[in-house]
Scaffold this active site. Structure first.
Site, short mmCIF file in Angstrom:
data_model
loop_
_atom_site.label_atom_id
_atom_site.label_comp_id
_atom_site.label_asym_id
_atom_site.label_seq_id
_atom_site.Cartn_x
_atom_site.Cartn_y
_atom_site.Cartn_z
N HIS A 147 35.62 76.95 -5.40
CA HIS A 147 36.74 76.06 -5.00
C HIS A 147 36.28 74.59 -5.11
CE1 HIS A 147 40.71 76.05 -2.60
NE2 HIS A 147 40.60 74.94 -3.31
N GLU A 200 38.06 83.57 0.24
CA GLU A 200 36.96 82.63 -0.04
C GLU A 200 36.05 82.54 1.18
OE1 GLU A 200 38.76 78.94 -1.30
OE2 GLU A 200 39.74 79.89 -3.00
N ARG A 240 45.61 78.32 -6.40
CA ARG A 240 45.27 79.10 -5.22
C ARG A 240 44.97 80.53 -5.67
NH1 ARG A 240 44.23 75.12 -3.05
NH2 ARG A 240 45.02 74.27 -1.09
C1 GLV Z 1 42.37 71.98 -2.82
O1 GLV Z 1 42.42 73.10 -3.20
C2 GLV Z 1 43.49 71.25 -2.37
O2 GLV Z 1 44.57 71.83 -2.18
O3 GLV Z 1 43.34 70.05 -2.17
#
Ligand code: GLV
Length: 372
Positions: free
Chosen positions: A319, A297, A268
């Site tokens: 991401h 983001e 994260r």
């Molecule tokens: C993606 O970042 C997730 O947590 O699945």
């Protein structure tokens, strides 16, 4: 036969194959049609209107306001992600709403992405391709215009040894790497011992030339002695319980790293201090970074990580770590996030496992449903 005329609001299209499972069961399904997430006010409006279930993504803030709007009829929040820092667990527990996540099915995809971006940063694949595309490839030369760093045989720090960290360990061990593990909350000593046995076997049989080791160490040792550092911790903010991970990588901890080290973050964004990373790259106190997640983001246009001075050493991704076709969309709960998400929703709404939330594999906040 359970009543299957449940109303569900999905804040995002999670793919037709998985949504079809709900439609075929008679669910009244409304899917927010835009690619961008709905405003929170719309989620609250839908919840107030009496939906039984919400399908959410990591972009939706689900907190007391949303749970209170559910006023007893919101029965489940099914999150399409393994991480759930966008869902306030304490608020879910106060309102006794179980929420589910999609752990496991994205483990290997996320770990392989971490490994690939680590290697791509070290071998400077992006800069090398740019050379060709921009017609700047002069001639083959032993070291001009630049060289990259090998991964094989180096030392990697795995920060966080949950599922994804362990999968990353497995991949790194295949590249003859020494591995330093750090985890404030959980040490899987059996797994580490098994990897050590595999490392020993690879050395004893001549498959790898150097003997390698894996062990748990403290954070400072992990960061100080590694050529690569890969982050695999959940985001825990101060006061949320457990050891906080917010800005775990900051100016101080960055200074523990070798100036040639590469940092990879697929966990994260707020786990790392982006300003400190940009400064470390600019000051050549860090060899490179591969970042897939950000404090905000999409990455804002004025982010210090976009500084052209660090363009060659700072790889930025949207991401994307779990973004494999099967991983994201397969409707089977053991293969795809979409499949696991709808199964988590179905388990709660249809009272599978005899209605015992403790037994439901994808419910996260089981503590709120303990039987006395
Ligand atoms: C993606 O970042 C997730 O947590 O699945």
């Amino acid at each position: 036969m359970p009543d299957k005329s449940f109303r569900v609001f999905a804040t995002c299209d999670i793919g037709q194959p998985a949504l079809e499972i709900l439609r075929q069961r008679g669910y009244q399904l409304e899917v927010y049609p835009d690619a961008d997430p709905p405003p929170k006010s719309l989620i609250i409006e839908k919840v107030k209107s009496g939906v039984d279930g919400l399908i959410t993504t990591l972009r939706d803030k689900i907190d007391a306001e949303v749970f209170a709007a559910g006023n007893g009829h919101l029965k489940v929040v099914a999150q399409l992600a393994v991480g759930f820092d966008n869902i306030n667990r304490a608020d879910a527990n106060v309102h006794k709403v179980p929420f589910t996540n999609t752990a496991d099915v994205l483990t290997e995809a996320t770990a392989e992405f971490a490994f690939f971006t680590m290697a791509a940063a070290a071998r400077r694949l992006w800069t090398a391709e740019k050379l060709v595309r921009e017609q700047k490839w002069g001639t083959w030369h032993p070291f001009l215009p630049f060289l990259g760093d090998e991964v094989t045989g180096k030392t990697v720090a795995i920060i966080g040894t949950g599922r994804i960290g362990l999968a990353m360990i497995k991949k790194c061990s295949g590249f003859d790497m020494d591995i330093l593990c750090y985890d404030a909350a959980y040490q899987n000593k059996d797994y580490i011992a098994a990897i050590q046995r595999v490392m020993d076997l690879r050395f004893d049989t001549g498959i790898q030339k150097q003997r390698t080791t894996i062990r748990y160490v403290d954070l400072q040792e992990a960061l100080s002695f590694s050529d690569f550092i890969s982050i695999h911790v959940p985001l825990i903010r101060e006061g949320e319980g457990g050891t906080p991970t917010h800005h775990l990588i900051n100016d101080k901890t960055l200074r523990w790293m070798k100036p040639t080290a590469y940092l990879v973050n697929t966990s994260r964004g707020p786990v790392v201090d982006e300003v400190a990373i940009a400064q470390a790259l600019k000051g050549k106190r860090l060899g490179g970074a591969a970042l897939d997640v950000f404090e905000k983001e999409p990455l804002p246009s004025d982010s210090p990580l976009r500084d052209p001075a660090i363009e060659d050493t700072c790889r930025l991704y949207p991401h994307f770590a779990s973004a494999g076709r099967i991983t994201r969309l397969d409707p089977h709960p053991d293969k795809g996030m979409a499949g696991r998400c709808v199964q988590g929703l179905i388990d709660v709404l249809e009272k599978n496992y005899g209605g015992d939330i403790q037994q439901m594999p994808y419910v996260v906040n089981k503590e709120a449903f303990k039987r006395d």
